[in-house]
Design an enzyme around this catalytic site. Sequence first.
Site, PDB file in Angstrom:
ATOM      1  N   HIS A 225     -28.194  -3.115  27.746  1.00  0.00           N
ATOM      2  CA  HIS A 225     -29.154  -2.096  28.201  1.00  0.00           C
ATOM      3  C   HIS A 225     -29.020  -0.764  27.464  1.00  0.00           C
ATOM      4  CE1 HIS A 225     -31.605  -0.871  32.003  1.00  0.00           C
ATOM      5  NE2 HIS A 225     -31.999  -0.188  30.952  1.00  0.00           N
TER       6      HIS A 225
ATOM      7  N   LYS B 129     -31.090  -7.171  31.767  1.00  0.00           N
ATOM      8  CA  LYS B 129     -30.199  -6.376  30.903  1.00  0.00           C
ATOM      9  C   LYS B 129     -28.804  -6.210  31.489  1.00  0.00           C
ATOM     10  CE  LYS B 129     -34.459  -3.866  29.915  1.00  0.00           C
ATOM     11  NZ  LYS B 129     -35.179  -3.521  31.157  1.00  0.00           N
TER      12      LYS B 129
ATOM     13  N   TYR C  32     -31.887  -1.889  37.863  1.00  0.00           N
ATOM     14  CA  TYR C  32     -33.115  -1.553  38.605  1.00  0.00           C
ATOM     15  C   TYR C  32     -32.995  -1.974  40.078  1.00  0.00           C
ATOM     16  CZ  TYR C  32     -35.303  -1.143  33.933  1.00  0.00           C
ATOM     17  OH  TYR C  32     -35.611  -0.818  32.632  1.00  0.00           O
TER      18      TYR C  32
ATOM     19  N   ASP D 229     -40.214  -7.639  32.783  1.00  0.00           N
ATOM     20  CA  ASP D 229     -39.044  -6.868  32.357  1.00  0.00           C
ATOM     21  C   ASP D 229     -38.318  -6.286  33.573  1.00  0.00           C
ATOM     22  OD1 ASP D 229     -37.625  -5.468  29.969  1.00  0.00           O
ATOM     23  OD2 ASP D 229     -37.930  -3.894  31.456  1.00  0.00           O
TER      24      ASP D 229
END
Length: 323
Positions: free
Chosen positions: A111, A78, A49, A44
């Site tokens: 997201h 996402k 990120y 994931d």
Amino acid sequence: MKFVDLPGGAGKMPIVGYGTWQAVDSELEAALEEALTIGYRHIDTAYVYENEHVVGKVLKKWLDAGKVKRDELFVVTKLPEVGNRPDGVEKYIKRSLEKLQLDYIDLYLVHVPFSYIERGDEIHPRKEDGSMLIDPTTDHVAVWKAMEAQVAAGRTKAIGLSNFNERQIERVVANATIKPVNLQVEVHAYFQQKELEKLCKKHGITMVAYSPLGSKSMQSILAQIGIQKELPDLFDNQVVLGIAEKLGKTPAQVLLRHTTQRGIAVIPKSVNPQRMKENFEILNFELTEEDVKALDGLDQGPAARVLDFSFFKGITEHPEFPF
Ligand code: NAP
């Protein structure tokens, strides 16, 4: 490994995945190598990120060496807030594919239900007072059409939602040609999301639990930006400790098993090899009905939400703020 079948033959998701939020650079590179060695195949990540390039580097190495086949991997990423508009979807999925060095993603999620105005390449654009540069025009139905187009174009096998509330999910489902196959939300013993689970079951949507261990590390992140919030320590709970001791398992294993036993996938994050292994080894034992009942009793509902996006100043003003 046990799998969660995505509806409509959209894929098989390993019920235990590897979370990567807040893991970057060489630390993530080493940890992901270790995760793949342990046996994790569901990874994931997310555009925001800022670690997709690291994930991509490690996956390429494993794929090129023939240590894993592409169809054995289940990669989730996402759509960022700055791309949360119809013309942002293709642009940002292409960026993610490039960073991940993949031809397709297994599951692409919206997201969050809110958006920011795009300003250059900034991930979290803010106004001078530090509040988020909100784009109030977010239209989930229009964004979803663009998400569906990514499936048609072969850039992702499946599409889903994250952090959407019941009303927002119902609206997307009612207007979808391809229904969302997955919802990724915070789920743990103190916040079991029973209402959302009912809704997902009604629409055949599978679930992934994020922060499945209660994301205790959030406390120090919040403190760094001046938000003092005492987060509960799920590992200290007497019910959890009692069951763990009885079964000869760790509190983390009991917590993760409780969620997966509901058929909900988990994506615990760790960069510690011992804890990564511990989190992966949760399918070789079962909680009794009595254990499950005791753990079910720990639910405190939305009051126990850890991730409320309070670190995004002013975000509650967005018309689609979900909580
Ligand atoms: P989490 O997995 O609940 O907790 C991670 C924390 O627990 C880390 O501090 C980790 O430290 C520690 N930990 C991990 N395994 C442990 C064990 N066996 N025993 C004791 N401590 C342990 O929290 P999270 O990172 O918030 O959530 C997991 C993943 O969900 C994220 O990485 C991300 O991929 C995803 N997520 C998605 C969203 C979204 O908006 N869709 C939001 C949040 C998270 P060490 O690393 O030192 O082990």
